[in-house]
Design a protein around this motif. Structure first.
Motif, PDB file in Angstrom:
ATOM      1  N   PRO A  26      93.048 -72.717  47.458  1.00  0.00           N
ATOM      2  CA  PRO A  26      92.362 -73.742  46.665  1.00  0.00           C
ATOM      3  C   PRO A  26      90.989 -74.145  47.194  1.00  0.00           C
ATOM      4  O   PRO A  26      90.043 -74.285  46.405  1.00  0.00           O
ATOM      5  CB  PRO A  26      93.336 -74.926  46.677  1.00  0.00           C
ATOM      6  N   ASN A  27      90.860 -74.349  48.484  1.00  0.00           N
ATOM      7  CA  ASN A  27      89.560 -74.778  49.015  1.00  0.00           C
ATOM      8  C   ASN A  27      88.548 -73.635  48.992  1.00  0.00           C
ATOM      9  O   ASN A  27      87.357 -73.844  48.801  1.00  0.00           O
ATOM     10  CB  ASN A  27      89.709 -75.343  50.431  1.00  0.00           C
ATOM     11  N   PHE A  32      83.664 -71.299  46.336  1.00  0.00           N
ATOM     12  CA  PHE A  32      83.006 -70.324  45.466  1.00  0.00           C
ATOM     13  C   PHE A  32      82.450 -71.008  44.222  1.00  0.00           C
ATOM     14  O   PHE A  32      81.293 -70.787  43.844  1.00  0.00           O
ATOM     15  CB  PHE A  32      83.985 -69.216  45.085  1.00  0.00           C
ATOM     16  N   LEU A  33      83.272 -71.836  43.569  1.00  0.00           N
ATOM     17  CA  LEU A  33      82.835 -72.515  42.343  1.00  0.00           C
ATOM     18  C   LEU A  33      81.672 -73.463  42.615  1.00  0.00           C
ATOM     19  O   LEU A  33      80.730 -73.558  41.819  1.00  0.00           O
ATOM     20  CB  LEU A  33      84.007 -73.266  41.710  1.00  0.00           C
ATOM     21  N   PHE A  34      81.715 -74.173  43.737  1.00  0.00           N
ATOM     22  CA  PHE A  34      80.640 -75.090  44.116  1.00  0.00           C
ATOM     23  C   PHE A  34      79.323 -74.331  44.266  1.00  0.00           C
ATOM     24  O   PHE A  34      78.297 -74.723  43.704  1.00  0.00           O
ATOM     25  CB  PHE A  34      81.014 -75.798  45.422  1.00  0.00           C
ATOM     26  N   GLU A  66      72.193 -75.417  51.124  1.00  0.00           N
ATOM     27  CA  GLU A  66      73.412 -75.991  50.550  1.00  0.00           C
ATOM     28  C   GLU A  66      74.632 -75.098  50.769  1.00  0.00           C
ATOM     29  O   GLU A  66      75.762 -75.531  50.575  1.00  0.00           O
ATOM     30  CB  GLU A  66      73.233 -76.315  49.065  1.00  0.00           C
ATOM     31  N   ALA A  67      74.417 -73.843  51.206  1.00  0.00           N
ATOM     32  CA  ALA A  67      75.531 -72.940  51.481  1.00  0.00           C
ATOM     33  C   ALA A  67      75.883 -72.897  52.964  1.00  0.00           C
ATOM     34  O   ALA A  67      76.803 -72.179  53.359  1.00  0.00           O
ATOM     35  CB  ALA A  67      75.190 -71.535  50.982  1.00  0.00           C
ATOM     36  N   LYS A  68      75.191 -73.655  53.785  1.00  0.00           N
ATOM     37  CA  LYS A  68      75.421 -73.622  55.232  1.00  0.00           C
ATOM     38  C   LYS A  68      76.430 -74.696  55.638  1.00  0.00           C
ATOM     39  O   LYS A  68      76.091 -75.734  56.189  1.00  0.00           O
ATOM     40  CB  LYS A  68      74.103 -73.787  55.987  1.00  0.00           C
ATOM     41  N   TYR A  69      77.692 -74.417  55.307  1.00  0.00           N
ATOM     42  CA  TYR A  69      78.803 -75.271  55.718  1.00  0.00           C
ATOM     43  C   TYR A  69      79.996 -74.360  55.973  1.00  0.00           C
ATOM     44  O   TYR A  69      80.014 -73.204  55.550  1.00  0.00           O
ATOM     45  CB  TYR A  69      79.144 -76.310  54.644  1.00  0.00           C
ATOM     46  N   LEU A  70      80.991 -74.869  56.665  1.00  0.00           N
ATOM     47  CA  LEU A  70      82.175 -74.082  56.996  1.00  0.00           C
ATOM     48  C   LEU A  70      83.434 -74.761  56.490  1.00  0.00           C
ATOM     49  O   LEU A  70      83.500 -75.993  56.404  1.00  0.00           O
ATOM     50  CB  LEU A  70      82.248 -73.876  58.510  1.00  0.00           C
ATOM     51  N   ILE A  71      84.410 -73.940  56.146  1.00  0.00           N
ATOM     52  CA  ILE A  71      85.716 -74.420  55.702  1.00  0.00           C
ATOM     53  C   ILE A  71      86.795 -73.689  56.510  1.00  0.00           C
ATOM     54  O   ILE A  71      86.530 -72.647  57.107  1.00  0.00           O
ATOM     55  CB  ILE A  71      85.931 -74.207  54.184  1.00  0.00           C
ATOM     56  N   ALA A  72      87.985 -74.240  56.513  1.00  0.00           N
ATOM     57  CA  ALA A  72      89.099 -73.600  57.221  1.00  0.00           C
ATOM     58  C   ALA A  72      89.575 -72.370  56.458  1.00  0.00           C
ATOM     59  O   ALA A  72      89.510 -72.327  55.223  1.00  0.00           O
ATOM     60  CB  ALA A  72      90.242 -74.599  57.392  1.00  0.00           C
ATOM     61  N   TYR A  73      90.051 -71.392  57.195  1.00  0.00           N
ATOM     62  CA  TYR A  73      90.633 -70.181  56.609  1.00  0.00           C
ATOM     63  C   TYR A  73      91.893 -70.540  55.838  1.00  0.00           C
ATOM     64  O   TYR A  73      92.739 -71.293  56.319  1.00  0.00           O
ATOM     65  CB  TYR A  73      91.046 -69.221  57.723  1.00  0.00           C
ATOM     66  N   GLU A  74      92.038 -69.930  54.693  1.00  0.00           N
ATOM     67  CA  GLU A  74      93.267 -70.049  53.927  1.00  0.00           C
ATOM     68  C   GLU A  74      93.919 -68.661  53.895  1.00  0.00           C
ATOM     69  O   GLU A  74      93.921 -67.970  52.882  1.00  0.00           O
ATOM     70  CB  GLU A  74      92.982 -70.578  52.530  1.00  0.00           C
ATOM     71  N   VAL A 172      88.980 -77.465  33.405  1.00  0.00           N
ATOM     72  CA  VAL A 172      89.535 -78.023  34.639  1.00  0.00           C
ATOM     73  C   VAL A 172      88.386 -78.310  35.599  1.00  0.00           C
ATOM     74  O   VAL A 172      87.499 -77.486  35.796  1.00  0.00           O
ATOM     75  CB  VAL A 172      90.543 -77.044  35.291  1.00  0.00           C
ATOM     76  N   SER A 173      88.405 -79.501  36.187  1.00  0.00           N
ATOM     77  CA  SER A 173      87.407 -79.852  37.200  1.00  0.00           C
ATOM     78  C   SER A 173      87.960 -79.520  38.579  1.00  0.00           C
ATOM     79  O   SER A 173      89.095 -79.880  38.894  1.00  0.00           O
ATOM     80  CB  SER A 173      87.076 -81.346  37.140  1.00  0.00           C
ATOM     81  N   TYR A 174      87.151 -78.840  39.366  1.00  0.00           N
ATOM     82  CA  TYR A 174      87.551 -78.495  40.726  1.00  0.00           C
ATOM     83  C   TYR A 174      86.719 -79.314  41.695  1.00  0.00           C
ATOM     84  O   TYR A 174      85.520 -79.511  41.479  1.00  0.00           O
ATOM     85  CB  TYR A 174      87.365 -76.990  40.975  1.00  0.00           C
ATOM     86  N   PRO A 175      87.335 -79.790  42.776  1.00  0.00           N
ATOM     87  CA  PRO A 175      86.598 -80.635  43.727  1.00  0.00           C
ATOM     88  C   PRO A 175      85.609 -79.811  44.548  1.00  0.00           C
ATOM     89  O   PRO A 175      85.718 -78.585  44.623  1.00  0.00           O
ATOM     90  CB  PRO A 175      87.702 -81.199  44.627  1.00  0.00           C
ATOM     91  N   GLU A 176      84.672 -80.507  45.166  1.00  0.00           N
ATOM     92  CA  GLU A 176      83.814 -79.848  46.137  1.00  0.00           C
ATOM     93  C   GLU A 176      84.689 -79.367  47.292  1.00  0.00           C
ATOM     94  O   GLU A 176      85.750 -79.939  47.561  1.00  0.00           O
ATOM     95  CB  GLU A 176      82.747 -80.813  46.670  1.00  0.00           C
ATOM     96  N   PRO A 177      84.265 -78.332  47.993  1.00  0.00           N
ATOM     97  CA  PRO A 177      85.085 -77.857  49.113  1.00  0.00           C
ATOM     98  C   PRO A 177      85.172 -78.884  50.229  1.00  0.00           C
ATOM     99  O   PRO A 177      84.234 -79.649  50.463  1.00  0.00           O
ATOM    100  CB  PRO A 177      84.338 -76.607  49.587  1.00  0.00           C
TER     101      PRO A 177
END
Length: 192
Positions: A26-27, A32-34, A66-74, A172-177
């Motif tokens: 999901p994140n 990707f959508l963001f 705006e693409a320079k952020y990190l998220i946890a691996y899923e 459907v609205s998806y949240p920001e990561p």
């Protein structure tokens, strides 16, 4: 609920359609959508191709702040219940050794144990796989990464260019990561 659909239109007019699976990652899908919504993928030349391995769309966060952020691996390796293996015909989020990723996605050319369950697959290609596989035949050149000369990068001599990425979320609205805080950014995201 319908899965979001992304249509990647290439400069040569071909289209790659991808069905995204938020129930698997999901994140990652939100990331990707963001970035697609911000236009980060538009007019972007594919930065890295490794024959018989992957087409890595970017390793520089698309050169966009705006693409320079990190998220946890899923991924299964990271203990996340993602059942989608990173195989040819999937879209996969790239990442770094620390088990973190951002928005840099790739397409595998072949099945490879280095990818499956180690990188978060988050959708399947439903149209345009021929275009992706064509990239595996392109002539390549070596690229130096000044921040870390030990990293070997090969780029297409004439890079395919993504003209646009458009998504349909079917209302459907998806949240920001959800971004990781206070994590050092990869050296290859620095200005080249």
């Amino acid at each position: 609920m319908k899965h979001p659909i992304a249509v990647i239109t290439m400069e040569n007019g071909t289209e790659i359609e991808v069905e995204l699976y938020p129930e698997e990652a999901p994140n990652t899908v939100s990331s990707f959508l963001f970035l697609a919504g911000k236009g980060c993928f538009d007019n972007h030349a594919i930065e890295r191709i490794a024959h018989d391995f992957v087409a890595d769309i970017s390793y520089t966060a698309f050169g966009r702040d705006e693409a320079k952020y990190l998220i946890a691996y899923e991924t299964a390796d990271a203990g996340f219940p993602n059942h989608l293996p990173a195989l040819p015909g999937t879209i996969v989020m790239g990442g770094y050794e620390e088990g973190i990723s951002g928005g840099e996605f790739f397409f595998p050319f072949l099945e490879n144990e280095r990818l499956t369950w180690h990188y978060p697959a988050f959708g399947k290609v439903t149209r345009g796989m021929e275009e992706i596989m064509r990239w595996n035949t392109l002539p390549l050149r070596e690229v130096e990464l000044p921040q870390d000369p030990s990293i070997r990068i090969t780029a297409p001599v004439e890079p395919p260019v993504i003209r646009s990425v458009r998504v349909e979320t079917f209302g459907v609205s998806y949240p920001e990561p959800v971004r990781l805080e206070k994590v050092p950014l990869p050296v290859n995201w620095c200005d080249l």
